[in-house]
Design an enzyme around this catalytic site. Structure first.
Site, PDB file in Angstrom:
ATOM      1  N   GLU A   1      -9.654 -10.192  -7.727  1.00  0.00           N
ATOM      2  CA  GLU A   1      -8.691  -9.112  -7.513  1.00  0.00           C
ATOM      3  C   GLU A   1      -7.484  -9.245  -8.436  1.00  0.00           C
ATOM      4  OE1 GLU A   1     -10.052  -8.586  -2.839  1.00  0.00           O
ATOM      5  OE2 GLU A   1      -8.024  -9.307  -3.279  1.00  0.00           O
TER       6      GLU A   1
ATOM      7  N   ASN B   1      -2.004   0.095   6.639  1.00  0.00           N
ATOM      8  CA  ASN B   1      -1.523  -1.154   7.222  1.00  0.00           C
ATOM      9  C   ASN B   1      -0.654  -1.964   6.268  1.00  0.00           C
ATOM     10  OD1 ASN B   1      -3.569  -2.005   5.571  1.00  0.00           O
ATOM     11  ND2 ASN B   1      -4.810  -2.949   7.172  1.00  0.00           N
TER      12      ASN B   1
ATOM     13  N   LYS C   1       0.818  -1.216   0.000  1.00  0.00           N
ATOM     14  CA  LYS C   1       0.000   0.000   0.000  1.00  0.00           C
ATOM     15  C   LYS C   1       0.855   1.269   0.000  1.00  0.00           C
ATOM     16  CE  LYS C   1      -3.949  -2.290   2.221  1.00  0.00           C
ATOM     17  NZ  LYS C   1      -5.003  -2.149   3.268  1.00  0.00           N
TER      18      LYS C   1
ATOM     19  N   TYR D   1     -12.473  -1.619  -3.850  1.00  0.00           N
ATOM     20  CA  TYR D   1     -12.993  -1.768  -2.485  1.00  0.00           C
ATOM     21  C   TYR D   1     -14.520  -1.646  -2.411  1.00  0.00           C
ATOM     22  CZ  TYR D   1      -8.347  -1.955  -0.406  1.00  0.00           C
ATOM     23  OH  TYR D   1      -7.076  -2.341  -0.032  1.00  0.00           O
TER      24      TYR D   1
ATOM     25  N   HIS E   1      -2.207  -5.459   1.423  1.00  0.00           N
ATOM     26  CA  HIS E   1      -3.514  -6.095   1.221  1.00  0.00           C
ATOM     27  C   HIS E   1      -3.297  -7.585   1.025  1.00  0.00           C
ATOM     28  CE1 HIS E   1      -7.536  -6.892  -0.392  1.00  0.00           C
ATOM     29  NE2 HIS E   1      -6.928  -7.624  -1.313  1.00  0.00           N
TER      30      HIS E   1
END
Ligand code: UDP
Ligand code: MG
Length: 140
Positions: A128, A114, A11, A51, A117
Protein backbone atom coordinates in the site's frame (compact mmCIF):
# COMPACT_ATOMS: atom_id res chain seq x y z
CA UNK A 1 9.60 -9.90 12.47
CA UNK A 2 7.36 -6.84 12.57
CA UNK A 3 8.53 -3.96 10.42
CA UNK A 4 8.47 -0.39 11.65
CA UNK A 5 6.09 0.95 9.03
CA UNK A 6 2.42 1.06 8.25
CA UNK A 7 0.29 2.88 5.70
CA UNK A 8 -2.74 5.07 6.41
CA UNK A 9 -5.28 7.21 4.61
CA UNK A 10 -7.50 9.89 6.12
CA UNK A 11 -10.69 9.12 4.20
CA UNK A 12 -12.93 11.57 2.30
CA UNK A 13 -15.52 12.01 5.08
CA UNK A 14 -12.88 13.01 7.63
CA UNK A 15 -11.12 15.37 5.21
CA UNK A 16 -14.44 17.03 4.38
CA UNK A 17 -15.22 17.58 8.05
CA UNK A 18 -11.82 19.24 8.69
CA UNK A 19 -10.59 16.39 10.87
CA UNK A 20 -7.13 16.16 9.24
CA UNK A 21 -5.44 18.15 12.01
CA UNK A 22 -7.13 16.27 14.84
CA UNK A 23 -6.35 12.88 13.35
CA UNK A 24 -2.70 13.75 12.66
CA UNK A 25 -2.40 14.98 16.24
CA UNK A 26 -3.68 11.66 17.57
CA UNK A 27 -1.23 9.86 15.29
CA UNK A 28 1.75 11.95 16.45
CA UNK A 29 0.69 11.83 20.11
CA UNK A 30 0.64 8.01 19.87
CA UNK A 31 4.32 8.08 18.90
CA UNK A 32 4.12 7.57 15.15
CA UNK A 33 6.52 9.49 12.93
CA UNK A 34 5.23 10.56 9.52
CA UNK A 35 7.83 9.55 6.91
CA UNK A 36 5.72 10.24 3.79
CA UNK A 37 2.54 12.23 3.27
CA UNK A 38 0.38 13.38 0.37
CA UNK A 39 -2.93 15.26 -0.08
CA UNK A 40 -4.50 13.69 -3.13
CA UNK A 41 -7.64 12.22 -4.67
CA UNK A 42 -8.14 8.65 -5.86
CA UNK A 43 -9.69 8.06 -9.24
CA UNK A 44 -12.34 5.33 -9.37
CA UNK A 45 -9.75 3.14 -11.09
CA UNK A 46 -7.08 3.63 -8.43
CA UNK A 47 -9.57 3.19 -5.56
CA UNK A 48 -10.74 -0.02 -7.25
CA UNK A 49 -7.17 -1.24 -7.55
CA UNK A 50 -6.29 -0.30 -3.98
CA UNK A 51 -9.26 -2.27 -2.60
CA UNK A 52 -8.92 -5.15 -5.11
CA UNK A 53 -8.71 -7.65 -2.20
CA UNK A 54 -12.33 -6.78 -1.33
CA UNK A 55 -13.59 -7.21 -4.89
CA UNK A 56 -15.92 -10.09 -4.04
CA UNK A 57 -17.38 -8.44 -0.96
CA UNK A 58 -20.86 -6.89 -1.24
CA UNK A 59 -19.69 -3.42 -0.22
CA UNK A 60 -16.88 -3.18 -2.83
CA UNK A 61 -18.72 -1.00 -5.37
CA UNK A 62 -19.91 1.50 -2.78
CA UNK A 63 -16.50 1.52 -1.11
CA UNK A 64 -14.81 2.43 -4.40
CA UNK A 65 -17.39 5.20 -5.03
CA UNK A 66 -16.90 6.57 -1.55
CA UNK A 67 -13.08 6.44 -1.55
CA UNK A 68 -12.96 8.33 -4.86
CA UNK A 69 -15.62 10.88 -3.82
CA UNK A 70 -13.22 13.49 -2.45
CA UNK A 71 -9.63 14.18 -1.44
CA UNK A 72 -7.75 12.01 1.04
CA UNK A 73 -4.48 12.21 2.94
CA UNK A 74 -2.15 9.26 2.37
CA UNK A 75 0.79 8.67 4.69
CA UNK A 76 3.46 6.19 5.72
CA UNK A 77 3.98 5.98 9.47
CA UNK A 78 6.90 4.67 11.47
CA UNK A 79 6.87 3.17 14.95
CA UNK A 80 8.01 -0.08 16.49
CA UNK A 81 5.45 -2.77 15.62
CA UNK A 82 3.66 -0.15 13.51
CA UNK A 83 0.95 -2.27 11.87
CA UNK A 84 -0.41 -3.71 15.10
CA UNK A 85 0.04 -0.51 17.10
CA UNK A 86 -1.78 1.52 14.45
CA UNK A 87 -4.68 -0.94 14.23
CA UNK A 88 -5.06 -0.48 17.99
CA UNK A 89 -5.02 3.30 17.61
CA UNK A 90 -7.69 3.36 14.87
CA UNK A 91 -10.11 0.90 16.51
CA UNK A 92 -12.71 -1.44 15.05
CA UNK A 93 -13.94 -1.10 11.45
CA UNK A 94 -17.43 -0.24 12.69
CA UNK A 95 -17.18 2.89 14.88
CA UNK A 96 -20.05 1.52 16.98
CA UNK A 97 -17.62 -1.20 18.12
CA UNK A 98 -14.52 1.01 18.37
CA UNK A 99 -12.92 1.38 21.80
CA UNK A 100 -12.84 4.69 23.68
CA UNK A 101 -9.91 6.86 22.69
CA UNK A 102 -9.49 5.36 19.23
CA UNK A 103 -9.50 7.50 16.09
CA UNK A 104 -12.61 5.81 14.71
CA UNK A 105 -14.45 6.23 18.03
CA UNK A 106 -13.75 9.97 17.91
CA UNK A 107 -14.02 10.73 14.19
CA UNK A 108 -15.80 7.97 12.23
CA UNK A 109 -19.46 8.25 11.36
CA UNK A 110 -20.31 4.83 9.87
CA UNK A 111 -18.84 1.44 9.00
CA UNK A 112 -18.10 2.78 5.50
CA UNK A 113 -17.16 6.38 6.30
CA UNK A 114 -14.85 5.33 9.11
CA UNK A 115 -12.32 8.19 8.95
CA UNK A 116 -9.08 6.27 8.45
CA UNK A 117 -7.44 3.30 6.77
CA UNK A 118 -4.76 1.22 8.43
CA UNK A 119 -2.81 -1.65 6.84
CA UNK A 120 -3.60 -5.09 8.21
CA UNK A 121 -0.17 -6.76 7.78
CA UNK A 122 3.46 -5.90 7.15
CA UNK A 123 3.14 -7.27 3.64
CA UNK A 124 0.14 -5.07 2.83
CA UNK A 125 1.74 -2.04 4.50
CA UNK A 126 4.60 -2.32 2.00
CA UNK A 127 2.30 -2.89 -0.99
CA UNK A 128 0.00 0.00 0.00
CA UNK A 129 2.86 2.39 0.74
CA UNK A 130 4.43 1.58 -2.62
CA UNK A 131 1.04 2.14 -4.30
CA UNK A 132 1.08 5.81 -3.22
CA UNK A 133 4.74 6.78 -2.82
CA UNK A 134 7.95 6.56 -4.80
CA UNK A 135 11.17 5.81 -2.92
CA UNK A 136 12.27 9.46 -3.20
CA UNK A 137 9.03 10.65 -1.52
CA UNK A 138 9.78 8.76 1.71
CA UNK A 139 11.91 10.55 4.31
CA UNK A 140 12.93 8.19 7.05
N1 UDP B 1 -16.46 -1.41 4.70
C1 UDP B 1 -17.78 -1.17 4.39
N2 UDP B 1 -18.73 -2.06 4.84
C2 UDP B 1 -18.42 -3.17 5.57
C3 UDP B 1 -17.07 -3.41 5.88
C4 UDP B 1 -16.10 -2.52 5.44
O1 UDP B 1 -18.09 -0.19 3.73
O2 UDP B 1 -19.31 -3.94 5.94
C5 UDP B 1 -15.43 -0.48 4.23
C6 UDP B 1 -14.83 0.38 5.34
O3 UDP B 1 -14.55 1.68 4.80
C7 UDP B 1 -13.57 -0.38 5.67
C8 UDP B 1 -13.14 -0.87 4.28
O4 UDP B 1 -14.36 -1.21 3.65
O5 UDP B 1 -12.60 0.44 6.30
C9 UDP B 1 -12.20 -2.05 4.27
O6 UDP B 1 -12.78 -3.10 5.03
P1 UDP B 1 -11.91 -3.93 6.06
O7 UDP B 1 -12.71 -5.13 6.45
O8 UDP B 1 -10.55 -4.17 5.49
O9 UDP B 1 -11.82 -2.97 7.35
P2 UDP B 1 -10.60 -2.16 7.97
O10 UDP B 1 -9.37 -2.97 7.73
O11 UDP B 1 -10.55 -0.83 7.27
O12 UDP B 1 -10.93 -2.00 9.43
MG1 MG C 1 -8.58 -3.76 5.99
Amino acid sequence: MATNRTFTMIKPDAVEKNYIGGILKMINDAGFKIVAMKYTKLSKESAGAFYEVHKERPFYGELVEYMSSGPIVAAILEKENAVEEFRKLIGATNPADAAEGTIRKVYAKSIQANAVHGSDSDENAKIEGDFHFKANEIFA
